[in-house]
Design a protein around this motif. Structure first.
Motif: not given
Length: 180
Positions: A98, A101, A169, A171, A174-175
Motif C-alpha cells: 500500500p 509502506t 505497512l 497503520s 491501506h491506500r
C-alpha cells in the motif's frame, strides 16, 4: 514481508538506463546521491514541463527482478538498471504494497513508497513491444502497471546488492498504489 536487493543503479545524466554500481547512497528528502532524479522537486522532464515546483515523489525507483523473468518468457531480455530503476529487488511483492509502506533496507536506509511507476513510450524505444508486456489489463479491464514503485527517502543510508529489505505497512486503512 521481506526481500533482498539484487542490484543498485544510478546515473548522473538523463538516460533511460542506469549503470549498476557496487553501492548507492540515499539522502533524506532528496534521493540517490549523484542521480539525475534526486531532488526535493520533480526531476523527470515531463513533470518539470507541467509544474517544476511539484514535490518529487519519484526520488527512488524500485523494480522487482521477477518481472525480468516474466518478460523473458515472451522473448525480451532485460537486466537490472535497464528500465531506469535505482534498486532491483527479489522476493518482495512491491506492486502489492500500500501507499505509505516503509522499506527498511540494509543497515539504516528507509524509503517510503509513494506510488506506481507510470511506464512511458521510452520502454518501446528500449525494446520494441516491451511496453505491452509491462502494462496490461486485469480481468475487470483495469490498467495494471508492472514497472515497479516510486519512493522518497525518509532516512539516509548506503544500499548494496544483497542487503535485506523489510516492509513496514502503514497503520490505518491501506491506500492502494496509484501512478505518481
Amino acid at each position: 514481508m521481506s526481500g533482498r536487493v539484487t542490484a543498485v543503479s544510478r546515473n548522473g545524466e538523463y538516460s533511460f538506463t542506469k549503470p549498476n554500481r557496487d553501492s548507492i547512497r540515499l539522502l533524506t528528502g532528496l534521493g540517490v546521491e549523484g542521480d539525475v532524479h534526486a531532488g526535493v522537486t520533480v526531476k523527470h522532464r515531463f513533470r518539470i514541463a507541467q509544474d517544476p515546483t511539484q514535490p518529487n515523489l519519484r526520488q527512488v525507483h524500485l523494480i522487482h527482478e521477477e518481472l525480468f523473468a516474466e518478460v523473458g518468457e515472451e522473448g525480451f531480455k532485460v537486466a537490472p538498471g535497464e528500465l531506469g530503476e535505482n534498486i532491483t529487488t527479489r522476493g518482495i511483492d512491491l506492486l502489492g504494497l500500500p501507499t505509505g509502506t516503509l522499506l527498511r533496507i540494509g543497515d539504516s536506509a528507509v524509503l517510503e513508497v509513494t506510488g506506481l511507476r507510470n511506464p512511458c513510450l521510452q520502454i518501446d524505444t528500449f525494446q520494441n513491444g516491451l511496453l505491452k508486456q509491462v502494462v496490461g489489463r486485469d480481468e475487470a479491464g483495469n490498467v495494471v502497471r508492472k514497472t515497479g514503485v516510486m519512493s522518497v527517502v525518509r532516512q539516509d543510508g548506503v544500499v548494496r546488492p544483497g542487503d535485506p529489505i523489510e516492509a513496514e505497512l502503514p497503520s490505518g486503512p491501506h491506500r492502494p498504489l496509484a501512478p505518481v
